[in-house]
Write a protein that holds these residues in place. Structure first.
Motif, mmCIF file in Angstrom:
data_model
loop_
_atom_site.group_PDB
_atom_site.id
_atom_site.type_symbol
_atom_site.label_atom_id
_atom_site.label_comp_id
_atom_site.label_asym_id
_atom_site.label_seq_id
_atom_site.Cartn_x
_atom_site.Cartn_y
_atom_site.Cartn_z
ATOM 1 N N GLY A 178 0.834 -1.197 0.000
ATOM 2 C CA GLY A 178 0.000 0.000 0.000
ATOM 3 C C GLY A 178 0.867 1.244 0.000
ATOM 4 N N THR A 179 0.229 2.393 -0.183
ATOM 5 C CA THR A 179 1.021 3.623 -0.206
ATOM 6 C C THR A 179 1.219 4.165 1.205
ATOM 7 O OG1 THR A 179 -0.909 5.047 -0.344
ATOM 8 C CG2 THR A 179 0.011 4.267 -2.421
ATOM 9 N N ASN A 180 2.190 5.033 1.338
ATOM 10 C CA ASN A 180 2.440 5.701 2.611
ATOM 11 C C ASN A 180 1.191 6.427 3.104
ATOM 12 O OD1 ASN A 180 2.965 7.163 0.239
ATOM 13 N ND2 ASN A 180 4.123 8.717 1.336
ATOM 14 N N ASN A 181 0.470 7.056 2.181
ATOM 15 C CA ASN A 181 -0.734 7.763 2.595
ATOM 16 C C ASN A 181 -1.778 6.821 3.183
ATOM 17 O OD1 ASN A 181 0.325 10.117 1.753
ATOM 18 N ND2 ASN A 181 -1.066 10.428 0.032
ATOM 19 N N GLU A 182 -2.001 5.716 2.504
ATOM 20 C CA GLU A 182 -3.016 4.785 3.007
ATOM 21 C C GLU A 182 -2.634 4.242 4.379
ATOM 22 O OE1 GLU A 182 -5.975 4.450 1.708
ATOM 23 O OE2 GLU A 182 -5.393 5.747 0.043
ATOM 24 N N PHE A 183 -1.387 3.828 4.516
ATOM 25 C CA PHE A 183 -0.961 3.298 5.824
ATOM 26 C C PHE A 183 -1.107 4.358 6.915
ATOM 27 C CE2 PHE A 183 1.537 0.091 3.313
ATOM 28 C CZ PHE A 183 0.966 -1.034 3.876
ATOM 29 N N GLY A 184 -0.653 5.566 6.606
ATOM 30 C CA GLY A 184 -0.689 6.640 7.602
ATOM 31 C C GLY A 184 -2.107 7.026 7.978
ATOM 32 N N PHE A 185 -2.951 7.189 6.967
ATOM 33 C CA PHE A 185 -4.332 7.574 7.258
ATOM 34 C C PHE A 185 -5.082 6.463 7.997
ATOM 35 C CE2 PHE A 185 -4.341 11.033 3.875
ATOM 36 C CZ PHE A 185 -4.472 12.042 4.806
ATOM 37 N N ASP A 186 -4.790 5.218 7.639
ATOM 38 C CA ASP A 186 -5.456 4.136 8.362
ATOM 39 C C ASP A 186 -5.102 4.179 9.849
ATOM 40 O OD1 ASP A 186 -7.083 2.984 6.473
ATOM 41 O OD2 ASP A 186 -5.529 1.665 5.687
ATOM 42 N N TYR A 187 -3.868 4.524 10.116
ATOM 43 C CA TYR A 187 -3.462 4.622 11.520
ATOM 44 C C TYR A 187 -4.254 5.722 12.229
ATOM 45 C CZ TYR A 187 -0.562 5.710 15.572
ATOM 46 O OH TYR A 187 -0.119 5.964 16.837
#
Ligand code: ADP
Ligand code: MG
Length: 849
Positions: A178-187
């Protein structure tokens, strides 16, 4: 001098590390014939057996590395006919060691990652592989699925269009792309949820970040933010814009392009005060005007249309300065975006308030182990080590690089430079050699496009406006006669394959039309050519009018040019000049490094607070957590603070206590009666005890109508609600503090020290407010005695209301219709109660004083 010494120290350290890895490569190679001789089933069960041993903790990951790598390599050979090269094994070990593998473009880093992923996933926790865009996440996950499944792993990927339910499933896989954005936003989103089983992320165990420099360095200056509307005044932007337009450069203000700031002169301040119609722009009550003006000046005189942003469907869209792509959805912060909207005369979007935020630095620091890979890390090795504790290991290419990197050509004017570029393109195009031209901005891409049109040279312009087709276009950049114009880093990670005919013609020719501020980005451009031993050429065409040379270039270059007395159209080409340009870049790089470090120092403060708040949040979500004891504890603190607010403290003599006031406020705060006669003649301690007892009695009486489970649930939800709202309010104040603190720097105080001090105070206040607000709310909410069904229903409603839907838009995470009954229990309609003051001061977000 210093650099060359540093360079050689680095060089020996690097080669020492490589030697160690090479020894291990030999051991892995020695296992090859054995695994080649196994049947498919035998190979799979050999891997399975290793996994079992690791999970039973009989052996460490390190001790099974050789076998795991050998099996993964053999599986890849059988499935894809791609056998990991020896240098790829080194890359895999570097990743496993939690370092950055610097491997040139085209070396096959996607395949390198499989070695470390397969090994580390044995533990049974999921490994995250981070890519720069959705396209690559999907491409890599799909390409590698067969290999991972062969090894007995489940694998999935997350993109912007993955639904919440799918996310739950994907994160449960052994391997997640996944992208950095997806991982970060999921957190961030996970930490806004109301039950543990809604959280999608399980662990932050091991992350491998592809194109790590792009993510941890280029994107490091823009944090991930989930925000909602803040309801502030929009006219101010227009007024400030008018004022800014009437001020004159050099007379009313000066522009410092280097540091990207604009400073008002005395005269400018006076003129602005006249125009705004205020006495003193720097009075506290005008602080927001001053801030608006500041942003309006920037919008009008520093930010350039089609370079820093574009207008698309009447909206201002940011152009990412590094990738040249449109950053749709992202907005400049602190009102700058609105200032630009005012300048461009398009609808001004409401200022938004931060609901949750994190920088990529701090997100990726959550992982037990972090590793990265990229073609270009060496120039930022110091930063990787200092900020992320990540070592960089430069791994040699599988086949020596054949690309020729020619010296820069420098022209006096931009016009001459572009003329020369066009001539070169013509020449290459005539013989069919493909050429990829890198530009610094969309504007420059357009210029080239016009020039090429005039010359009737067929070409493709790949700029930020068409980034969806990016990958397809870049893939074809190596075709015969192809002329591709692209902003500097477009299409990172996309493979450009060459046919034998093209190789005969000399491979892909790279022309850079400007040096980027960072050498790394230039290296990315060069690296598009000369993959896997392919032939190729790269050359940069510069002019004295280029930004980099204009702002940072040493006078040395100009001196040389003048001495040579260049005629129109002539250029110079010397390694001396190329070096001067590089020195200018190093200067800019270190400026940017400082600014990123600075940002991080500020973010570290917020990070500690965020961690503490999220920790408490997780406790509350945990069904084992004894929330009743927590509430009892808090109650004591709340009573002390309540008494202090009524001027009742141990230091004040009890004769001076105002019991009438106490009674009134007690009623107001806790919705409960207390008799004055019960309070008379008590000293502080006795009074405290009495109040606390009364509260406890009332509370227990009220809660007694509920089943223990229901009570627990109500307490939990109210606590979470208060925690979240108070935390958001806190984030808002922290934002203001950060903006305001810069001004205080002038009083010879270190802004960072001040910021730390004040934000700590705010944090203490936050912790108190959470307790006070929770207790008050729990006391004030109305439960209906002996109506279990009704209570259950009320609770369910409450939960549904608070379930975070569309959270990026909505500060409370849930929708409450304006005519619905306010969930606080007042019995009033929402619009007349907590819905009245607008979202910012919404439900349960009352001030404590
Ligand atoms: P990078 O990310 O390092 O730029 P990629 O992972 O995109 O490189 O790989 C470039 C190309 O090389 C891909 O087509 C990939 O399939 C191929 N490749 C990688 N490793 C091998 C290998 N060991 N044998 C054959 N082809 C390989
Ligand atoms: Mg890649």
């Amino acid at each position: 001098m210093f650099l060359s010494v540093f360079g050689s120290i680095f060089g020996t350290r690097n080669s020492r590390m490589l030697k160690k890895y090479e020894r291990r490569v030999r051991s892995i190679n020695a296992l090859e014939s054995h695994y080649q001789s196994l049947s498919q089933e035998e190979l799979q069960s050999a891997f399975h057996a290793l996994k079992q041993k690791v999970q039973n903790q009989e052996v460490s990951l390190d001790s099974v590395l050789n076998d795991s790598f050998a099996i993964t390599r053999e599986a890849s050979r059988r499935i894809y006919n791609k056998r990991h090269h020896d240098v790829q094994l080194i890359g895999g070990m570097v990743l496993h060691d939690g370092k950055i593998a610097e491997m040139k473009t085209g070396e096959g880093k996607t395949l390198v990652a499989t070695l470390a992923v397969a090994l580390n996933a044995m533990v049974g926790k999921s490994v995250h592989v981070v890519t720069v865009n959705d396209y690559l996440a999907q491409r890599d996950a799909e390409d590698l699925r067969e290999l991972y499944e062969f090894l007995g792993y489940s694998i999935g990927y997350i993109t912007g269009s993955t639904s919440e339910e799918e996310r739950l499933q994907v994160y449960a896989s052994d391997i997640v792309y996944g992208t950095n954005n997806e991982f970060g936003f999921d957190y961030l989103r996970d930490n806004m949820k109301y039950s543990l089983d809604q959280k999608v992320q399980r662990h932050h165990y091991f992350a491998i970040v592809d194109e790590v420099d792009s993510i941890l360095i280029d994107e490091a200056r823009t944090p991930l933010i989930i925000s909602g509307p803040a309801n502030r005044k929009l006219e101010n932007y227009q007024v400030a814009n008018e004022v800014a337009k009437k001020l004159e450069n050099e007379k009313h203000f000066t522009i410092d392009e280097k540091n990207r700031v604009i400073l008002l002169s005395e005269e400018g301040i006076q003129r602005a005060e006249e125009l705004f119609g205020v006495d003193n722009l720097y009075n506290i009550e005008n602080a927001s005007l001053a801030h608006h003006l500041d942003q309006a000046l920037k919008a009008n005189y520093l930010f350039i249309k089609d370079k820093d942003y574009v207008l698309q469907n009447n909206e201002v869209v940011i152009v990412d300065e590094f990738t040249g792509r449109l950053s749709e959805g992202r907005r400049f912060s602190e009102g700058l975006h609105q200032a630009i909207e005012a300048k461009e005369n398009v609808a001004i979007k409401e200022e938004s308030q931060t609901l949750a935020d994190i920088t990529f630095q701090n997100y990726f620091r959550l992982y037990d182990k972090l590793a990265g890979m990229t073609g270009t890390a060496q120039t930022e090795a110091g930063e990787f080590l200092q900020i992320y504790n990540l070592d960089v290991v430069s791994i040699p290419t599988n086949i020596p690089v054949q690309r020729k990197d020619l010296n820069d050509l420098i022209y006096k004017s931009e016009r001459e430079k572009f003329h020369a570029v066009i001539e070169k393109i013509k020449e290459l195009h005539a013989k069919g050699q493909p050429v990829l031209v890198g530009t610094a901005s969309i504007e420059k891409s357009e210029t080239l496009h016009e020039l090429l049109k005039k010359e009737r040279i067929p070409h493709t312009v790949l700029n930020a406006k068409q980034h969806t087709k990016e990958a397809e276009i870049i893939k074809d950049a190596g075709n015969k006669g192809a002329v591709t114009i692209a902003t500097n880093m477009a299409g990172r990670g996309v493979d450009i394959k060459l046919t034998d005919e093209i190789k005969e013609l000399g491979g892909l020719y790279i022309i850079g039309t400007e040096r980027h501020e960072s050498r790394r980005i230039d290296n990315q451009l060069r690296g598009r050519s000369g993959r896997q031993g392919d032939p190729g050429v790269s050359q940069f065409y510069l002019s004295l009018e280029d930004n980099l040379l204009r702002i940072f270039g040493s006078d040395k270059i100009k001196g040389i040019m003048e001495k040579l007395g260049l005629k129109d159209g002539e250029h110079i080409e010397s390694s001396l000049v190329t070096r001067s340009v590089e020195n200018a870049q190093k200067k800019v790089e270190s400026l940017h490094f400082e600014s990123r470090k600075h940002l991080l120092e500020y973010d570290d403060v917020a990070n500690e607070q965020r961690k503490a708040v999220y920790r408490l949040r997780n406790q509350l979500l945990d069904s084992e957590f004894d929330i009743s004891s927590k509430i009892a504890e808090d109650q004591e603190v709340v009573v002390s603070s309540f008494l202090a607010q009524q001027d009742i403290t141990p230091e004040i003599h009890s004769q001076n206590y105002d019991l009438q006031k106490l009674q009134a406020h007690f009623q107001e705060s806790f919705g409960a009666e207390i008799e004055i006669k019960d309070l008379e003649n008590l000293d502080y301690q006795e009074l405290h005890t009495k109040i606390l007892e009364t509260l406890n009695e009332n509370y227990n009486a009220k809660m007694s109508v509920l089943e223990p489970d229901q009570r627990h649930e109500i307490e939990r939800i109210i606590y979470l609600q208060v925690l979240d709202t108070t935390w958001r309010e806190h984030l808002y104040m922290m934002d203001n503090l950060k903006t305001g603190i810069g001004l205080r720097g002038y009083n010879q105080k270190d802004p960072l020290v001040e910021y730390k001090k004040e934000s700590y105070n705010l944090f203490l206040e936050l912790r108190n407010s959470i307790k006070i607000e929770t207790i008050k709310t729990l006391h004030l909410i109305k439960l209906q005695a002996h109506q279990e069904e009704a209570n259950k229903q009320a609770l369910q409603n409450l939960e549904e209301e608070f379930a975070p839907r569309e959270i990026s838009e909505r500060p409370f995470g849930g929708k409450i219709a304006r005519n619905e009954v306010c969930p606080c229990g007042s019995g009033k309609k929402y619009k007349q109660c907590h819905g009245k003051s607008g979202p910012k001061k919404g439900l349960l977000a009352r001030k404590t004083q």
